[in-house]
Design an enzyme around this catalytic site. Structure first.
Site, PDB file in Angstrom:
ATOM      1  N   ASP A 115       0.823  -1.209   0.000  1.00 42.03           N
ATOM      2  CA  ASP A 115       0.000   0.000   0.000  1.00 42.03           C
ATOM      3  C   ASP A 115       0.860   1.263   0.000  1.00 42.03           C
ATOM      4  O   ASP A 115       2.035   1.236   0.356  1.00 42.03           O
ATOM      5  CB  ASP A 115      -0.890   0.049   1.251  1.00 42.03           C
ATOM      6  CG  ASP A 115      -2.074  -0.902   1.160  1.00 42.03           C
ATOM      7  OD1 ASP A 115      -2.088  -1.751   0.251  1.00 42.03           O
ATOM      8  OD2 ASP A 115      -2.975  -0.792   2.013  1.00 42.03           O
ATOM      9  N   HIS A 166      -6.026   3.080  -4.372  1.00 39.59           N
ATOM     10  CA  HIS A 166      -5.934   3.356  -2.937  1.00 39.59           C
ATOM     11  C   HIS A 166      -6.309   4.816  -2.675  1.00 39.59           C
ATOM     12  O   HIS A 166      -5.810   5.425  -1.733  1.00 39.59           O
ATOM     13  CB  HIS A 166      -4.518   3.059  -2.442  1.00 39.59           C
ATOM     14  CG  HIS A 166      -4.409   2.836  -0.962  1.00 39.59           C
ATOM     15  ND1 HIS A 166      -5.364   2.162  -0.229  1.00 39.59           N
ATOM     16  CD2 HIS A 166      -3.444   3.202  -0.066  1.00 39.59           C
ATOM     17  CE1 HIS A 166      -4.988   2.115   1.042  1.00 39.59           C
ATOM     18  NE2 HIS A 166      -3.844   2.750   1.173  1.00 39.59           N
ATOM     19  N   HIS A 170      -5.126   9.657  -0.259  1.00 40.07           N
ATOM     20  CA  HIS A 170      -5.134   8.980   1.049  1.00 40.07           C
ATOM     21  C   HIS A 170      -5.513   9.938   2.175  1.00 40.07           C
ATOM     22  O   HIS A 170      -4.837  10.008   3.210  1.00 40.07           O
ATOM     23  CB  HIS A 170      -3.761   8.359   1.323  1.00 40.07           C
ATOM     24  CG  HIS A 170      -3.780   7.214   2.300  1.00 40.07           C
ATOM     25  ND1 HIS A 170      -3.994   7.391   3.645  1.00 40.07           N
ATOM     26  CD2 HIS A 170      -3.613   5.880   2.136  1.00 40.07           C
ATOM     27  CE1 HIS A 170      -3.945   6.227   4.257  1.00 40.07           C
ATOM     28  NE2 HIS A 170      -3.724   5.278   3.360  1.00 40.07           N
ATOM     29  N   HIS A 262       3.929  -2.148   3.095  1.00 39.07           N
ATOM     30  CA  HIS A 262       3.929  -0.781   2.554  1.00 39.07           C
ATOM     31  C   HIS A 262       5.272  -0.503   1.883  1.00 39.07           C
ATOM     32  O   HIS A 262       6.314  -0.586   2.536  1.00 39.07           O
ATOM     33  CB  HIS A 262       3.682   0.247   3.668  1.00 39.07           C
ATOM     34  CG  HIS A 262       2.329   0.127   4.300  1.00 39.07           C
ATOM     35  ND1 HIS A 262       2.048  -0.828   5.260  1.00 39.07           N
ATOM     36  CD2 HIS A 262       1.175   0.831   4.096  1.00 39.07           C
ATOM     37  CE1 HIS A 262       0.781  -0.703   5.626  1.00 39.07           C
ATOM     38  NE2 HIS A 262       0.229   0.290   4.950  1.00 39.07           N
TER      39      HIS A 262
END
Length: 299
Positions: A115, A166, A170, A262
């Site tokens: 991510d 995503h 964010h 990540h």
């Protein structure tokens, strides 16, 4: 002569006092102006606070209405939110982040997901290690970062990895945004990736993995498949050592595990290298995520 000197001194004293008085008046005026500005700022802050509270109340009301609407819907109305393959592999319901695993496959396989990328420094190193080991992963892309480093997104796809959305940037308050604003965020990310790669993403992982009726509604409108995880590595916790993270993953390993990593974190490359060694020592194969889900990655 003496009188003249005293007179001149008195004049000087008067001039000095007049000058000090003028300075005092200017300082006083400046203080009054500053006080007025502070008062105006305080009044504006109060208005902003009132408006913010009003928005929060409206969002809470909308959230309650969505819950009521969804509760009144028939279980199988609209799109199907789960899919089961012949191998008992399960796609997560669109509002459930925990049910993404294949515990009954009988195969020692797992799936790597990354991510918050792409990252200028770490993503290339992660890709190098994946390439060395001939392993395919899934990268959930932040649109604003993709805009900065489009060559990394292209490399991810060229080297056979999967990509998912995503969100655009964010936002930490993403889960409480109105659904239409969420859709704008997601569409902006999708449009950029499509223009760059020609691919329309269908996999979506919400920022911070948080879902609620607002997020579920946006996902439904976008036609996405919400992708969760079954093992959270906690690699974003800077105080956690690599040994701690590996031990955490090791204790939770299971057939069909979906591991959350990540590629923006310092040391992501070395963590990945150690993790691959751990998986190899425990006879786990790493395979692409779409093998688990059995649904299309791109539209």
């Amino acid at each position: 002569t003496l009188f003249g000197i005293e007179y001149a001194s008195a004049v000087d004293d008067k001039n000095s006092l007049s000058s000090e008085l003028e300075q005092f008046k200017k300082q006083n005026a400046a203080l009054q102006s500053e006080n007025a500005a502070n008062k105006a700022k305080a009044e504006q802050n109060a208005k902003d606070k009132e408006q913010l509270q009003s928005k929060i109340n409206a969002l809470e009301k909308e959230n309650s209405q969505l819950k009521l609407t969804k509760a009144n819907k028939k279980p199988n109305s609209g799109k199907v939110s789960t899919t089961t393959t012949n191998n008992n592999k399960v796609v997560a319901p669109k509002i459930n982040m925990s049910l993404l695993t294949a515990p009954n496959t009988g195969s020692k396989v797992c799936y790597l997901t990354f991510d918050d990328g792409p990252d200028e420094f770490m993503t290339p190193k992660v890709l190098d290690i994946l390439k060395e080991n001939d392993i395919k992963a899934t990268f959930f892309i932040i649109g604003s970062k993709a805009e900065k480093y489009p060559e990394l997104v292209s490399r991810i796809i060229e080297e056979g990895h999967l990509i998912g959305c995503h969100s655009w940037d964010h936002k930490l308050n993403f889960p409480v945004l109105p659904s239409e604003v969420m859709c704008q965020e997601l569409a902006k990310c999708e449009d950029f990736i499509h223009n760059l790669t020609g691919k329309s993403m269908l996999y979506f992982r919400p920022p911070c993995g948080i879902t609620n009726p607002l997020v579920a509604d946006a996902v439904e409108q976008m036609g996405y498949h919400t992708i969760g995880w079954s093992i959270r590595s906690l690699d974003t916790k800077q105080k956690k050592s690599r040994g701690y993270i590996l031990n955490r993953i090791s204790k939770r390993l299971h057939n069909g595990a979906v591991i959350l990593l990540h590629d923006r974190c310092d040391g992501a490359d070395e963590l990945l290298r150690s993790l691959l060694t751990l998986l190899q020592e425990n006879d786990y194969d790493v395979i692409p995520l779409d093998d688990l889900l059995g649904v299309e990655v791109y539209g």
